[in-house]
Design a protein around this motif. Structure first.
Motif, PDB file in Angstrom:
ATOM      1  N   GLY A  71      -2.768   6.359  -8.597  1.00  0.00           N
ATOM      2  CA  GLY A  71      -2.602   5.664  -7.329  1.00  0.00           C
ATOM      3  C   GLY A  71      -3.328   6.391  -6.203  1.00  0.00           C
ATOM      4  N   ARG A  72      -3.404   5.736  -5.062  1.00  0.00           N
ATOM      5  CA  ARG A  72      -4.066   6.307  -3.888  1.00  0.00           C
ATOM      6  C   ARG A  72      -3.147   6.200  -2.681  1.00  0.00           C
ATOM      7  NH1 ARG A  72      -9.761   6.185  -4.781  1.00  0.00           N
ATOM      8  NH2 ARG A  72      -9.927   7.271  -2.782  1.00  0.00           N
ATOM      9  N   THR A  73      -3.392   7.038  -1.711  1.00  0.00           N
ATOM     10  CA  THR A  73      -2.699   6.912  -0.422  1.00  0.00           C
ATOM     11  C   THR A  73      -3.568   6.020   0.468  1.00  0.00           C
ATOM     12  OG1 THR A  73      -3.766   8.963   0.280  1.00  0.00           O
ATOM     13  CG2 THR A  73      -1.520   9.127  -0.588  1.00  0.00           C
ATOM     14  N   TRP A  74      -3.486   4.737   0.248  1.00  0.00           N
ATOM     15  CA  TRP A  74      -4.451   3.778   0.745  1.00  0.00           C
ATOM     16  C   TRP A  74      -4.648   3.843   2.255  1.00  0.00           C
ATOM     17  CZ3 TRP A  74      -7.208   1.499  -2.961  1.00  0.00           C
ATOM     18  CH2 TRP A  74      -6.658   1.447  -4.245  1.00  0.00           C
ATOM     19  N   ASP A 132     -11.606   6.556   4.398  1.00  0.00           N
ATOM     20  CA  ASP A 132     -12.613   5.709   3.763  1.00  0.00           C
ATOM     21  C   ASP A 132     -12.037   4.388   3.251  1.00  0.00           C
ATOM     22  OD1 ASP A 132     -14.482   7.668   4.222  1.00  0.00           O
ATOM     23  OD2 ASP A 132     -14.250   8.592   2.243  1.00  0.00           O
ATOM     24  N   LEU A 133     -10.710   4.300   3.131  1.00  0.00           N
ATOM     25  CA  LEU A 133     -10.087   3.108   2.550  1.00  0.00           C
ATOM     26  C   LEU A 133      -9.273   2.296   3.547  1.00  0.00           C
ATOM     27  CD1 LEU A 133      -8.752   4.580  -0.828  1.00  0.00           C
ATOM     28  CD2 LEU A 133     -10.789   3.177  -0.487  1.00  0.00           C
ATOM     29  N   ALA A 134      -8.807   2.921   4.612  1.00  0.00           N
ATOM     30  CA  ALA A 134      -7.834   2.276   5.495  1.00  0.00           C
ATOM     31  C   ALA A 134      -8.364   0.972   6.094  1.00  0.00           C
ATOM     32  CB  ALA A 134      -7.417   3.242   6.603  1.00  0.00           C
ATOM     33  N   LEU A 135      -9.594   0.989   6.596  1.00  0.00           N
ATOM     34  CA  LEU A 135     -10.143  -0.215   7.226  1.00  0.00           C
ATOM     35  C   LEU A 135     -10.300  -1.336   6.208  1.00  0.00           C
ATOM     36  CD1 LEU A 135     -11.254  -1.495   9.819  1.00  0.00           C
ATOM     37  CD2 LEU A 135     -13.529  -0.697   9.137  1.00  0.00           C
ATOM     38  N   ILE A 150       0.385  -2.439  13.462  1.00  0.00           N
ATOM     39  CA  ILE A 150       1.583  -2.306  12.641  1.00  0.00           C
ATOM     40  C   ILE A 150       1.305  -1.547  11.346  1.00  0.00           C
ATOM     41  CG2 ILE A 150       3.366  -3.603  11.404  1.00  0.00           C
ATOM     42  CD1 ILE A 150       2.968  -5.841  13.464  1.00  0.00           C
ATOM     43  N   MET A 151       0.171  -1.801  10.722  1.00  0.00           N
ATOM     44  CA  MET A 151      -0.074  -1.264   9.390  1.00  0.00           C
ATOM     45  C   MET A 151      -0.510   0.190   9.384  1.00  0.00           C
ATOM     46  SD  MET A 151      -2.035  -4.361   7.367  1.00  0.00           S
ATOM     47  CE  MET A 151      -2.350  -3.259   5.974  1.00  0.00           C
ATOM     48  N   THR A 152      -1.293   0.614  10.363  1.00  0.00           N
ATOM     49  CA  THR A 152      -1.979   1.901  10.257  1.00  0.00           C
ATOM     50  C   THR A 152      -1.211   3.015  10.934  1.00  0.00           C
ATOM     51  OG1 THR A 152      -3.290   1.481  12.261  1.00  0.00           O
ATOM     52  CG2 THR A 152      -4.193   0.722  10.166  1.00  0.00           C
ATOM     53  N   VAL A 153      -1.490   4.225  10.508  1.00  0.00           N
ATOM     54  CA  VAL A 153      -0.876   5.398  11.133  1.00  0.00           C
ATOM     55  C   VAL A 153      -1.565   5.642  12.458  1.00  0.00           C
ATOM     56  CG1 VAL A 153      -0.208   6.446   8.949  1.00  0.00           C
ATOM     57  CG2 VAL A 153      -2.457   6.931   9.893  1.00  0.00           C
ATOM     58  N   GLY A 154      -0.807   6.098  13.412  1.00  0.00           N
ATOM     59  CA  GLY A 154      -1.392   6.407  14.721  1.00  0.00           C
ATOM     60  C   GLY A 154      -0.870   5.576  15.870  1.00  0.00           C
ATOM     61  N   PRO A 155      -1.136   4.245  15.924  1.00  0.00           N
ATOM     62  CA  PRO A 155      -1.999   3.444  15.043  1.00  0.00           C
ATOM     63  C   PRO A 155      -3.474   3.678  15.325  1.00  0.00           C
ATOM     64  CG  PRO A 155      -1.170   2.095  16.817  1.00  0.00           C
ATOM     65  CD  PRO A 155      -0.536   3.455  17.010  1.00  0.00           C
ATOM     66  N   GLY A 156      -4.314   3.100  14.474  1.00  0.00           N
ATOM     67  CA  GLY A 156      -5.747   3.271  14.604  1.00  0.00           C
ATOM     68  C   GLY A 156      -6.302   4.358  13.717  1.00  0.00           C
ATOM     69  N   GLY A 157      -5.422   5.050  12.995  1.00  0.00           N
ATOM     70  CA  GLY A 157      -5.848   6.142  12.140  1.00  0.00           C
ATOM     71  C   GLY A 157      -5.928   5.731  10.692  1.00  0.00           C
ATOM     72  N   TYR A 160       0.802  -1.221   0.000  1.00  0.00           N
ATOM     73  CA  TYR A 160       0.000   0.000   0.000  1.00  0.00           C
ATOM     74  C   TYR A 160       0.840   1.280   0.000  1.00  0.00           C
ATOM     75  CZ  TYR A 160      -4.003  -2.964   1.225  1.00  0.00           C
ATOM     76  OH  TYR A 160      -4.998  -3.907   1.221  1.00  0.00           O
ATOM     77  N   THR A 161       2.163   1.177  -0.023  1.00  0.00           N
ATOM     78  CA  THR A 161       3.004   2.382  -0.018  1.00  0.00           C
ATOM     79  C   THR A 161       2.644   3.276  -1.200  1.00  0.00           C
ATOM     80  OG1 THR A 161       4.812   1.195   1.058  1.00  0.00           O
ATOM     81  CG2 THR A 161       5.366   3.238  -0.100  1.00  0.00           C
ATOM     82  N   PRO A 162       2.388   4.572  -0.972  1.00  0.00           N
ATOM     83  CA  PRO A 162       1.895   5.428  -2.068  1.00  0.00           C
ATOM     84  C   PRO A 162       2.859   5.564  -3.242  1.00  0.00           C
ATOM     85  CG  PRO A 162       1.497   6.454   0.067  1.00  0.00           C
ATOM     86  CD  PRO A 162       2.356   5.262   0.329  1.00  0.00           C
TER      87      PRO A 162
END
Length: 292
Positions: free
Chosen positions: A142-145, A150-153, A230-237, A124-126
């Motif tokens: 491309g997208r910043t997934w 709306d896309l992260a989850l 591990i995957m999300t910013v924040g995390p949880g964001g 998913y790296t932009p």
């Protein structure tokens, strides 16, 4: 055995039951007790607050967000994984080459959750990610997934399904291989096509495996903590769009030092898991099919 049956059974059962009680039941009992206290993880002074922790949960915006996103995972991951697993298992039944694909599908099971999360971060790296690279190759933007609420989850959901589906391909394939061939051949002689053969013969005969899969996948969806962490910013964001109950519980305990409040979340998660297992078993229950 004739003269010392009770002593033999007691000697065989008491040690494992004692270990189970010490390492499983006792921690559960401690968690239930701490859920009614203001324990901060450090102080020796523990005060009973009774149901205050549980009443606070419903006013906690972060917990409600985690509950909502966990419900989405529970609603999407089990049916999607089961459907994909059944399709791939049925598609790899014919021929040695097709069966070899089962090994490929099983590869994610050999990876730890942390490695799976890091791999999907690279996907998913932009700028240099595999997904955006493919989209640009076919002329799409491309997208910043993982940075889009709306896309992260959904990105995390895709990673969970990918990491889990291989095990269920093997499970369903083993159940399909155990179906007696004379039943399949009789259905083909009667004019059943591939779709009808799958729906009327294969699926009913492997339904016990499907039922078990729904229970385990539901519990897996309730525990999406590691991938989100591990995957999300924040995390949880971003903007708490991937917050799940496990992450809220972890942050409450180890970041804010509210172990009693976190234990209340754990108790809620325990009953959610138990309720989900019961509902999955009841909703997927069918009459057993006996093979002649």
């Amino acid at each position: 055995m004739r003269h010392g049956r009770f002593r033999f059974l007691a000697g065989a059962m008491i040690p494992p039951l004692a270990l189970y009680g010490l390492f499983v039941l006792w921690p559960y009992a401690q968690a239930f007790y701490l859920a009614f206290t203001d324990f901060d993880g450090v102080s020796a002074d523990v005060n009973l607050v009774w149901f205050d922790n549980f009443t606070r949960l419903w006013d906690d915006r972060l917990f409600r967000a985690g509950l909502t996103h966990t419900a989405v995972l529970v609603a999407v991951v089990p049916p999607a994984t089961v459907a994909l697993g059944l399709f791939l298992a049925a598609a790899t039944r014919a021929g040695r080459v097709a069966r070899a694909y089962r090994v490929v599908y099983f590869f994610p099971q050999l990876l730890s959750v942390a490695i799976v999360a890091v791999l999907w971060q690279f996907v998913y790296t932009p700028n240099s990610g595999l997904l955006n690279g493919f989209l640009r190759a076919v002329g799409l933007d491309g997208r910043t997934w993982l940075a889009e609420p709306d896309l992260a989850l959904w990105c995390v959901t895709a990673a969970i399904i990918w990491s889990a589906v291989g095990f269920y391909v093997v499970l369903f394939a083993a159940a399909m291989d155990a179906i007696p061939q004379h039943i399949v051949e009789a259905a083909r002689i009667d004019g059943a096509g591939p779709v009808e053969l799958f729906l009327r013969i294969t699926l009913p005969l492997v339904w016990d495996s499907v039922q078990v899969a729904f229970v385990y996948l539901g519990i897996l969806a309730l525990d999406g903590f590691a991938l989100v962490q591990i995957m999300t910013v924040g995390p949880g964001g971003p903007d708490n769009s991937t917050e799940v109950i496990g992450l809220t519980l972890y942050r409450t305990a180890f970041t804010y030092g509210k172990f009693g409040y976190a234990s209340a979340m754990g108790v809620v998660l325990f009953f959610l898991s138990l309720t989900l297992a019961v509902l999955a078993m009841r909703s997927t229950r069918r009459e057993s099919v006996e093979l002649a």
